[in-house]
Design a protein around this motif. Sequence first.
Motif, PDB file in Angstrom:
ATOM      1  N   UNK A 180       0.762  -0.652   0.159  1.00 48.42           N
ATOM      2  CA  UNK A 180      -0.063   0.053  -0.210  1.00 48.42           C
ATOM      3  C   UNK A 180       0.730   1.116   0.180  1.00 48.42           C
ATOM      4  N   UNK A 181       1.602   1.135   0.212  1.00 48.37           N
ATOM      5  CA  UNK A 181       3.616   2.436   0.437  1.00 48.37           C
ATOM      6  C   UNK A 181       2.339   3.451   1.344  1.00 48.37           C
ATOM      7  N   UNK A 182       1.780   2.276   2.554  1.00 44.51           N
ATOM      8  CA  UNK A 182       1.334   3.870   3.047  1.00 44.51           C
ATOM      9  C   UNK A 182       2.125   5.528   4.016  1.00 44.51           C
ATOM     10  N   UNK A 183       1.510   6.066   4.077  1.00 39.04           N
ATOM     11  CA  UNK A 183       2.468   6.891   4.749  1.00 39.04           C
ATOM     12  C   UNK A 183       2.569   6.821   6.535  1.00 39.04           C
ATOM     13  N   UNK A 184       3.844   6.653   6.768  1.00 38.15           N
ATOM     14  CA  UNK A 184       3.420   7.112   8.593  1.00 38.15           C
ATOM     15  C   UNK A 184       4.699   8.718   8.829  1.00 38.15           C
ATOM     16  N   UNK A 185       3.361   8.478  10.182  1.00 48.05           N
ATOM     17  CA  UNK A 185       4.150  10.539  10.969  1.00 48.05           C
ATOM     18  C   UNK A 185       4.446   9.681  12.344  1.00 48.05           C
ATOM     19  N   UNK A 186       5.120  10.520  12.848  1.00 48.59           N
ATOM     20  CA  UNK A 186       4.987  10.674  14.804  1.00 48.59           C
ATOM     21  C   UNK A 186       3.985  12.191  14.677  1.00 48.59           C
ATOM     22  N   UNK A 187       3.066  11.473  15.643  1.00 48.77           N
ATOM     23  CA  UNK A 187       2.577  12.795  16.227  1.00 48.77           C
ATOM     24  C   UNK A 187       2.857  13.224  17.431  1.00 48.77           C
ATOM     25  N   UNK A 188       2.801  14.340  17.813  1.00 49.64           N
ATOM     26  CA  UNK A 188       3.436  14.754  19.222  1.00 49.64           C
ATOM     27  C   UNK A 188       2.770  15.546  19.914  1.00 49.64           C
ATOM     28  N   UNK A 189       2.633  15.445  21.112  1.00 46.13           N
ATOM     29  CA  UNK A 189       1.739  16.720  22.153  1.00 46.13           C
ATOM     30  C   UNK A 189       2.770  17.643  22.328  1.00 46.13           C
ATOM     31  N   UNK A 190       3.585  17.660  22.027  1.00 47.32           N
ATOM     32  CA  UNK A 190       4.962  18.992  22.595  1.00 47.32           C
ATOM     33  C   UNK A 190       6.293  18.601  21.973  1.00 47.32           C
ATOM     34  N   UNK A 191       7.420  18.943  22.215  1.00 48.54           N
ATOM     35  CA  UNK A 191       8.617  18.721  21.959  1.00 48.54           C
ATOM     36  C   UNK A 191       9.753  18.100  23.091  1.00 48.54           C
TER      37      UNK A 191
END
Length: 296
Positions: free
Chosen positions: A225-236
């Motif tokens: 599927x070549x699905x996109x991946x990302x990291x969601x974050x609430x802060x740094x």
Amino acid sequence: MSLPPMDTRVTYPAGDLRSTGTVVHAEPFGDHLAVVLDQTACHPVDAAWPDQPADQGTITFGDGDRAVEVAISDCVVGATDGSALFIGDAVPVRKGTEGWAFLAVHLVYPTASEAAQVGATARVDIDDTTRRALSAGHTGCHLASLALNAALADAWRKDVALDTLGAPDFDALACSSSRISPRGSTDHYRVGKSLRRKGFDPAALDDLDGLAERIGRILAGWTASDAAVRIDRDGELLTDRRSWRCELPGGPAIIPCGGTHAGSLAEFSTVAVWLEREEVEGAVGFSMITTVVPAG
């Protein structure tokens, strides 16, 4: 001796391989010097759940002719309540405990002692090859755990907690340890009396080769599927909540995670698993070894 009052700001969740920060603390630690920066691109290993190893790279203290560059021997999660710095296994509290600052502690050789003074500028450079390999391994680990859950979905006689895709979460209930390696991972699963009382039928594990084939078919569909991946974050900050998100064909997969990851499944040619039967803590169990083959 002053200690940082707040968590380290981390930039590796955004994929950064370089950061510039300021030394906020340094002290001897065994044969090394423990250095804390206000900001770093270096992913530290967490002794509480040491699945992903630390990044490899260097720190350069100062600039110009007086710059001192040293290798990062290790980077570990530490913590302080203002009285002392606790490093790795010595941290006595859970991450996020009120009144504590949680820190990325860089371990370098003492040759940097004179340069690593509080207030000094420090540039962190992370090895891209190692980061990419570990990130691929971590993404593959998550995919394999979800595929394992899906392949065992019919083995439950009672309702249990579900994973992000709606399958009974065997991985969360049975995994005793997980270790990320370059382009791979090894997970150990324990099937004891408590899991059976929850309704799991251990007969589902009689044919491990067949189970591995089912997992492989699921992984092949997801990888294609070549699905996109990302990291969601609430802060740094180091303890701010972060989650891995992969846009799989059946809906997004979201798993709380503090590690690093590939940017897309298009980076993978295949994700393969094999299963090996073993005894874990006196109970029947098995290991799942995952291997990620890069595209191209």
